[in-house]
Motif scaffolding. Structure first.
Motif, PDB file in Angstrom:
ATOM      1  N   GLN A   1      51.208 -14.460   6.167  1.00 27.11           N
ATOM      2  CA  GLN A   1      52.436 -14.007   7.065  1.00 27.11           C
ATOM      3  C   GLN A   1      51.545 -13.632   8.364  1.00 27.11           C
ATOM      4  O   GLN A   1      50.735 -13.087   8.494  1.00 27.11           O
ATOM      5  N   ILE A   2      52.475 -14.030   9.648  1.00 22.67           N
ATOM      6  CA  ILE A   2      51.815 -13.572  10.658  1.00 22.67           C
ATOM      7  C   ILE A   2      53.070 -13.054  11.674  1.00 22.67           C
ATOM      8  O   ILE A   2      54.090 -13.908  11.494  1.00 22.67           O
ATOM      9  N   GLY A   3      52.832 -12.103  12.305  1.00 18.94           N
ATOM     10  CA  GLY A   3      54.133 -11.442  12.972  1.00 18.94           C
ATOM     11  C   GLY A   3      53.599 -10.109  13.739  1.00 18.94           C
ATOM     12  O   GLY A   3      52.449  -9.589  13.399  1.00 18.94           O
ATOM     13  N   THR A   4      54.487  -9.570  14.408  1.00 19.47           N
ATOM     14  CA  THR A   4      54.257  -8.189  14.926  1.00 19.47           C
ATOM     15  C   THR A   4      54.393  -7.220  13.510  1.00 19.47           C
ATOM     16  O   THR A   4      54.864  -7.620  12.619  1.00 19.47           O
ATOM     17  N   GLY A   5      53.817  -6.388  13.918  1.00 18.94           N
ATOM     18  CA  GLY A   5      53.557  -5.245  13.034  1.00 18.94           C
ATOM     19  C   GLY A   5      55.196  -4.848  12.359  1.00 18.94           C
ATOM     20  O   GLY A   5      55.459  -4.588  11.334  1.00 18.94           O
ATOM     21  N   ARG A   6      56.105  -4.585  13.246  1.00 12.02           N
ATOM     22  CA  ARG A   6      57.390  -4.322  13.114  1.00 12.02           C
ATOM     23  C   ARG A   6      58.109  -5.577  12.197  1.00 12.02           C
ATOM     24  O   ARG A   6      58.636  -5.245  11.185  1.00 12.02           O
ATOM     25  N   GLU A   7      57.830  -6.708  12.664  1.00 15.25           N
ATOM     26  CA  GLU A   7      58.255  -7.984  11.806  1.00 15.25           C
ATOM     27  C   GLU A   7      57.963  -7.791  10.300  1.00 15.25           C
ATOM     28  O   GLU A   7      58.588  -8.182   9.496  1.00 15.25           O
ATOM     29  N   ILE A   8      56.614  -7.633  10.282  1.00 13.82           N
ATOM     30  CA  ILE A   8      55.923  -7.728   8.795  1.00 13.82           C
ATOM     31  C   ILE A   8      56.191  -6.572   8.057  1.00 13.82           C
ATOM     32  O   ILE A   8      56.678  -6.710   6.848  1.00 13.82           O
TER      33      ILE A   8
END
Ligand code: ATP
Length: 354
Positions: A215-222
């Protein structure tokens, strides 16, 4: 945003073992990207591939549109900072930092000027005549950073550079490094196995598992939308409850949790109900139930005081729930053996199908 570093189907094998399995990754210019995962998942191999230290790679790495395939490490516009910063012991701080620019062909005066500027950036200019052995760990770390930025690389690759520091210094350096990266506008790729460190510093996080980016994304998204049980477990604390399917519903914790099974998770063999500890409200009193929330009765097994927050381990029908709340938030003193009620908003829980 156009991609600045583009990793395409990168594969690395060590004998029968595949350390990187077709990894693809795009990093934007000026971005701070963290590669996060447990020991052995391939973070360092990926970082070192970009730096040019790994032979026998399949796939492609482009930097600013240019293939890195035939470029040696020293020909790539990247610089690497390792955990053991390896300053030259017989050179002063100033000489250590000027070493790279000198090797790149700068005249002595120009190299010294670059070194001064780099040391000033990390707040170490006053230490330039000392030797590494006369510095603390944190100071040596800053000099290592100054040395890496003295070459003005477009990309800085950092492999657990704060690993050797004590917790307090480490936390301070996390903020300093982030500020430095923003002020220089450099692209940082940072390897860590510490999820909190990744959350504090990175613009985006790539979570790795067994040679893959899962998974890759902002901290919030993850944090709020983890792609799998593995990711949910790795980022933050999580209650991960095994579900059984009964009459079209997913049931966990011996029937205490019951949610409708959606189309999305219908195909999964095993579903997990994810509930973050801080989403649970704890009370000694039963709350009147409504259609928006779930409430279950439990027995406190353990109370853990962690300074600014308090963690309760609560048994609900033999299933363990971890609940966490700010220590100042409640006047109630909880103790093991006490009966409590756990309540949470229905939309705070989510079903993971893998
Ligand atoms: P750590 O956090 O412990 O540094 P990592 O995620 O950075 O771990 P890598 O160092 O990239 O992991 O290693 C990935 C896998 O490849 C590991 O299982 C490791 O044992 C294996 N590996 C790395 N280098 C070699 C090598 N030279 N020969 C054989 N296997 C290797």
């Amino acid at each position: 945003m156009a991609s600045f570093i583009s990793v395409r189907n990168l594969r690395k094998r060590y004998g029968d073992f595949t350390a990187l399995k077709d990894v693809s990754l795009d990093v934007h210019e000026g971005e701070f990207l963290a590669l996060l995962g447990p020991s052995g998942c391939g973070k360092t191999t990926l970082l070192r591939s970009i730096a040019g230290f790994i032979d026998g790679l399949q796939g492609e790495i482009l930097l600013d549109g240019k293939s890195m395939r035939y470029l040696q490490p020293n020909q790539r516009p990247v610089n690497t900072v390792f955990q053991n910063y390896a300053l030259f012991p017989h050179l002063t701080v100033g000489e250590n930092v000027a070493y790279g620019p000198r090797r790149n062909g700068q005249k002595k005066a120009a190299a010294a000027k670059l070194a001064d500027e780099s040391l000033a950036t990390v707040g170490m200019k006053d230490f330039k005549d000392r030797y590494p052995s006369q510095l603390s760990g944190g100071q040596q770390q800053r000099v290592a950073l100054a040395r890496a930025i003295a070459n003005r690389p477009k990309v800085l690759l950092l492999d657990e550079p704060l690993g050797a520091l004590d917790l307090k210094l480490r936390k301070r350096m996390q903020i300093e490094l982030k500020t430095l990266q923003q002020s220089l506008g450099m692209t940082f790729i940072f390897v860590t196995h510490d999820q909190e460190e990744a959350l504090v510093m990175a613009d985006r996080i790539a979570v790795m598992e067994a040679g893959e980016i899962v998974q890759i994304g902002t901290g919030r998204e993850i944090y709020h939308n983890p792609a799998s049980r593995y990711v949910a477990d790795f980022i933050g604390d999580a209650n991960l409850l095994e579900c059984r399917e009964i009459d079209g519903h997913l049931v966990a914790a011996g029937g205490a949790v019951k949610v409708e099974r959606s189309e999305a998770d219908r195909t999964a063999a095993k579903a997990i109900y994810l509930l973050r500890p801080e989403a649970i409200r704890v009370s000694p009193y039963e709350s009147s139930s409504d259609s928006e929330s779930l409430s279950v009765a439990g027995l406190i097994r353990d109370v853990v005081f962690v300074g600014n927050s308090t963690r309760l381990i609560v048994n609900v029908n033999d299933t363990e729930f971890v609940c966490q709340f700010p220590s100042a938030a409640t006047g109630t003193q909880y103790a093991p053996g006490q009966n409590v009620f756990l309540t949470w908003a229905k939309d705070a829980g989510q079903v993971l199908s893998r």
